[in-house]
Design a protein around this motif. Structure first.
Motif, PDB file in Angstrom:
ATOM      1  N   SER A  25       0.826  -1.210   0.000  1.00 34.62           N
ATOM      2  CA  SER A  25       0.000   0.000   0.000  1.00 34.62           C
ATOM      3  C   SER A  25       0.864   1.266   0.000  1.00 34.62           C
ATOM      4  CB  SER A  25      -0.974   0.007   1.175  1.00 34.62           C
ATOM      5  OG  SER A  25      -0.314   0.235   2.393  1.00 34.62           O
ATOM      6  N   ARG A  26       2.043   1.197   0.591  1.00 35.17           N
ATOM      7  CA  ARG A  26       2.945   2.357   0.544  1.00 35.17           C
ATOM      8  C   ARG A  26       3.375   2.642  -0.886  1.00 35.17           C
ATOM      9  NH1 ARG A  26       7.098   2.912   5.616  1.00 35.17           N
ATOM     10  NH2 ARG A  26       5.596   2.577   7.290  1.00 35.17           N
ATOM     11  N   TYR A  27       3.672   1.575  -1.635  1.00 36.17           N
ATOM     12  CA  TYR A  27       4.050   1.765  -3.037  1.00 36.17           C
ATOM     13  C   TYR A  27       2.877   2.351  -3.831  1.00 36.17           C
ATOM     14  CZ  TYR A  27       8.066  -1.304  -2.010  1.00 36.17           C
ATOM     15  OH  TYR A  27       9.201  -1.870  -1.490  1.00 36.17           O
ATOM     16  N   GLU A  28       1.688   1.839  -3.600  1.00 32.23           N
ATOM     17  CA  GLU A  28       0.517   2.343  -4.331  1.00 32.23           C
ATOM     18  C   GLU A  28       0.219   3.797  -3.968  1.00 32.23           C
ATOM     19  OE1 GLU A  28      -2.439  -1.080  -5.631  1.00 32.23           O
ATOM     20  OE2 GLU A  28      -2.272  -0.958  -3.432  1.00 32.23           O
ATOM     21  N   LYS A  29       0.406   4.167  -2.709  1.00 37.64           N
ATOM     22  CA  LYS A  29       0.161   5.555  -2.285  1.00 37.64           C
ATOM     23  C   LYS A  29       1.123   6.523  -2.959  1.00 37.64           C
ATOM     24  CE  LYS A  29      -2.013   4.478   2.079  1.00 37.64           C
ATOM     25  NZ  LYS A  29      -1.867   4.370   3.537  1.00 37.64           N
ATOM     26  N   GLU A  30       2.274   6.015  -3.404  1.00 39.54           N
ATOM     27  CA  GLU A  30       3.224   6.840  -4.151  1.00 39.54           C
ATOM     28  C   GLU A  30       2.801   7.009  -5.611  1.00 39.54           C
ATOM     29  OE1 GLU A  30       6.132   8.571  -3.279  1.00 39.54           O
ATOM     30  OE2 GLU A  30       5.355   8.216  -1.264  1.00 39.54           O
ATOM     31  N   GLY A  31       1.736   6.331  -5.993  1.00 38.57           N
ATOM     32  CA  GLY A  31       1.238   6.435  -7.363  1.00 38.57           C
ATOM     33  C   GLY A  31       1.786   5.384  -8.310  1.00 38.57           C
ATOM     34  N   PHE A  32       2.543   4.405  -7.790  1.00 36.10           N
ATOM     35  CA  PHE A  32       3.075   3.345  -8.635  1.00 36.10           C
ATOM     36  C   PHE A  32       1.969   2.370  -9.004  1.00 36.10           C
ATOM     37  CE2 PHE A  32       7.027   4.102  -5.874  1.00 36.10           C
ATOM     38  CZ  PHE A  32       7.505   5.096  -6.718  1.00 36.10           C
ATOM     39  N   LYS A  33       2.105   1.761 -10.157  1.00 29.11           N
ATOM     40  CA  LYS A  33       1.105   0.819 -10.678  1.00 29.11           C
ATOM     41  C   LYS A  33       1.643  -0.604 -10.631  1.00 29.11           C
ATOM     42  CE  LYS A  33      -1.628   4.161 -11.912  1.00 29.11           C
ATOM     43  NZ  LYS A  33      -2.545   4.599 -10.906  1.00 29.11           N
ATOM     44  N   ILE A  34       0.803  -1.517 -10.169  1.00 28.22           N
ATOM     45  CA  ILE A  34       1.159  -2.937 -10.165  1.00 28.22           C
ATOM     46  C   ILE A  34       0.982  -3.468 -11.579  1.00 28.22           C
ATOM     47  CG2 ILE A  34       0.536  -5.217  -9.293  1.00 28.22           C
ATOM     48  CD1 ILE A  34      -0.539  -3.750  -6.766  1.00 28.22           C
ATOM     49  N   ARG A  35       2.045  -4.039 -12.130  1.00 26.81           N
ATOM     50  CA  ARG A  35       2.000  -4.620 -13.478  1.00 26.81           C
ATOM     51  C   ARG A  35       2.132  -6.137 -13.437  1.00 26.81           C
ATOM     52  NH1 ARG A  35      -0.864  -1.070 -15.166  1.00 26.81           N
ATOM     53  NH2 ARG A  35       0.028   0.906 -15.817  1.00 26.81           N
ATOM     54  N   GLY A  36       2.573  -6.674 -12.311  1.00 30.59           N
ATOM     55  CA  GLY A  36       2.678  -8.121 -12.124  1.00 30.59           C
ATOM     56  C   GLY A  36       2.826  -8.406 -10.644  1.00 30.59           C
ATOM     57  N   LEU A  37       2.202  -9.500 -10.187  1.00 25.68           N
ATOM     58  CA  LEU A  37       2.258  -9.847  -8.769  1.00 25.68           C
ATOM     59  C   LEU A  37       2.026 -11.342  -8.644  1.00 25.68           C
ATOM     60  CD1 LEU A  37       2.265  -8.685  -5.798  1.00 25.68           C
ATOM     61  CD2 LEU A  37      -0.223  -8.675  -5.982  1.00 25.68           C
ATOM     62  N   LYS A  38       2.946 -12.023  -7.956  1.00 28.04           N
ATOM     63  CA  LYS A  38       2.761 -13.456  -7.739  1.00 28.04           C
ATOM     64  C   LYS A  38       3.590 -13.923  -6.555  1.00 28.04           C
ATOM     65  CE  LYS A  38       6.217 -15.135 -11.086  1.00 28.04           C
ATOM     66  NZ  LYS A  38       6.383 -15.997 -12.261  1.00 28.04           N
ATOM     67  N   THR A 102      10.994   5.078   6.590  1.00 21.04           N
ATOM     68  CA  THR A 102      11.322   4.249   5.438  1.00 21.04           C
ATOM     69  C   THR A 102      10.784   2.842   5.722  1.00 21.04           C
ATOM     70  OG1 THR A 102      13.484   3.531   6.291  1.00 21.04           O
ATOM     71  CG2 THR A 102      13.435   5.564   4.954  1.00 21.04           C
ATOM     72  N   ILE A 103      10.620   2.059   4.694  1.00 18.54           N
ATOM     73  CA  ILE A 103      10.092   0.706   4.861  1.00 18.54           C
ATOM     74  C   ILE A 103      11.023  -0.134   5.731  1.00 18.54           C
ATOM     75  CG2 ILE A 103       9.564  -1.430   3.610  1.00 18.54           C
ATOM     76  CD1 ILE A 103       8.490   0.516   1.334  1.00 18.54           C
ATOM     77  N   ARG A 104      12.309  -0.095   5.440  1.00 19.59           N
ATOM     78  CA  ARG A 104      13.253  -0.883   6.240  1.00 19.59           C
ATOM     79  C   ARG A 104      13.406  -0.308   7.644  1.00 19.59           C
ATOM     80  NH1 ARG A 104      17.243  -1.584   1.113  1.00 19.59           N
ATOM     81  NH2 ARG A 104      16.332  -3.508   0.297  1.00 19.59           N
ATOM     82  N   GLY A 105      13.321   0.991   7.787  1.00 20.35           N
ATOM     83  CA  GLY A 105      13.391   1.607   9.101  1.00 20.35           C
ATOM     84  C   GLY A 105      12.215   1.221   9.975  1.00 20.35           C
ATOM     85  N   ASP A 106      11.048   1.066   9.359  1.00 18.88           N
ATOM     86  CA  ASP A 106       9.839   0.730  10.106  1.00 18.88           C
ATOM     87  C   ASP A 106       9.675  -0.771  10.326  1.00 18.88           C
ATOM     88  OD1 ASP A 106       9.300   3.439  10.161  1.00 18.88           O
ATOM     89  OD2 ASP A 106       7.718   3.351   8.629  1.00 18.88           O
ATOM     90  N   PHE A 107      10.119  -1.601   9.365  1.00 19.17           N
ATOM     91  CA  PHE A 107       9.797  -3.027   9.419  1.00 19.17           C
ATOM     92  C   PHE A 107      10.993  -3.971   9.384  1.00 19.17           C
ATOM     93  CE2 PHE A 107       6.189  -0.958   7.159  1.00 19.17           C
ATOM     94  CZ  PHE A 107       5.222  -1.140   8.128  1.00 19.17           C
ATOM     95  N   GLY A 108      12.187  -3.477   9.048  1.00 17.27           N
ATOM     96  CA  GLY A 108      13.355  -4.343   8.906  1.00 17.27           C
ATOM     97  C   GLY A 108      13.887  -4.824  10.241  1.00 17.27           C
ATOM     98  N   ASP A 109      14.641  -5.904  10.202  1.00 19.21           N
ATOM     99  CA  ASP A 109      15.278  -6.488  11.377  1.00 19.21           C
ATOM    100  C   ASP A 109      16.351  -5.527  11.882  1.00 19.21           C
ATOM    101  OD1 ASP A 109      16.985  -8.056  13.097  1.00 19.21           O
ATOM    102  OD2 ASP A 109      16.167  -9.863  12.181  1.00 19.21           O
ATOM    103  N   LYS A 110      16.369  -5.298  13.155  1.00 19.09           N
ATOM    104  CA  LYS A 110      17.376  -4.407  13.735  1.00 19.09           C
ATOM    105  C   LYS A 110      18.500  -5.190  14.413  1.00 19.09           C
ATOM    106  CE  LYS A 110      15.140  -0.604  12.768  1.00 19.09           C
ATOM    107  NZ  LYS A 110      14.264  -0.926  11.676  1.00 19.09           N
ATOM    108  N   GLY A 111      18.450  -6.525  14.296  1.00 16.22           N
ATOM    109  CA  GLY A 111      19.464  -7.377  14.917  1.00 16.22           C
ATOM    110  C   GLY A 111      20.600  -7.688  13.968  1.00 16.22           C
ATOM    111  N   GLY A 112      21.197  -8.854  14.161  1.00 19.16           N
ATOM    112  CA  GLY A 112      22.365  -9.265  13.395  1.00 19.16           C
ATOM    113  C   GLY A 112      22.111  -9.508  11.927  1.00 19.16           C
ATOM    114  N   ASP A 113      20.858  -9.752  11.549  1.00 17.19           N
ATOM    115  CA  ASP A 113      20.534 -10.037  10.146  1.00 17.19           C
ATOM    116  C   ASP A 113      19.940  -8.826   9.431  1.00 17.19           C
ATOM    117  OD1 ASP A 113      21.395 -12.647  10.401  1.00 17.19           O
ATOM    118  OD2 ASP A 113      19.400 -13.440  10.823  1.00 17.19           O
TER     119      ASP A 113
END
Length: 143
Positions: A25-38, A102-113
């Protein structure tokens, strides 16, 4: 500004956390269009090709194991300067260095990985996007 299509892979950490829709939804809110999804399970062969730049490194089996923990979601996303704009939305590869908002700032792992469990892979340039889209989508799957 150029109209581009890029590849996004929602990695197993995004799938297992149940945040694919939130990030999409973040990508769509930026106005990007889905052209393929699987959704797809990644074979050893596909991962060796995709990560050919690190396939000979001692840590590659860990990367392969992570990318096979769950199926991934492949996304072909289109928009004006989508490649650089998506990478800005994602933040740095290392989630520990990614700013809140940012997406990684909000959802990414903050540990060793934090460099591996960072929610999404995104193509880093137009040539790479062309190759990666063909790697993950068959003829007719991008509309």
């Amino acid at each position: 500004m150029a109209l581009e299509t890029t590849l996004i892979l929602f990695k197993p950490d995004a799938v297992s956390k149940g945040i694919v829709g939130t990030v999409l939804s973040r990508y769509e809110k930026e106005g990007f269009k889905i052209r393929g999804l699987k959704m797809m399970a990644l074979s050893d062969e596909l991962l060796a090709e995709h990560y050919s730049h690190i396939a000979d490194k001692p840590f590659f089996p860990e990367v392969r194991g992570f990318m096979q923990e769950t199926p991934v979601v492949a996304l072909a996303l289109e928009g004006e300067d989508v490649i650089s704009r998506v990478r800005d939305l994602l933040g740095p590869t290392d989630s520990k260095e990614a700013a809140p908002g940012t997406i990684r700032g909000d959802f990414g792992d903050k540990g060793g990985d934090a460099k591996m469990r960072n929610v999404c892979h995104a193509s880093d340039g137009a040539d790479t996007a062309t190759v990666e889209l063909k790697r993950f989508f068959n003829e007719g799957e991008i509309v």
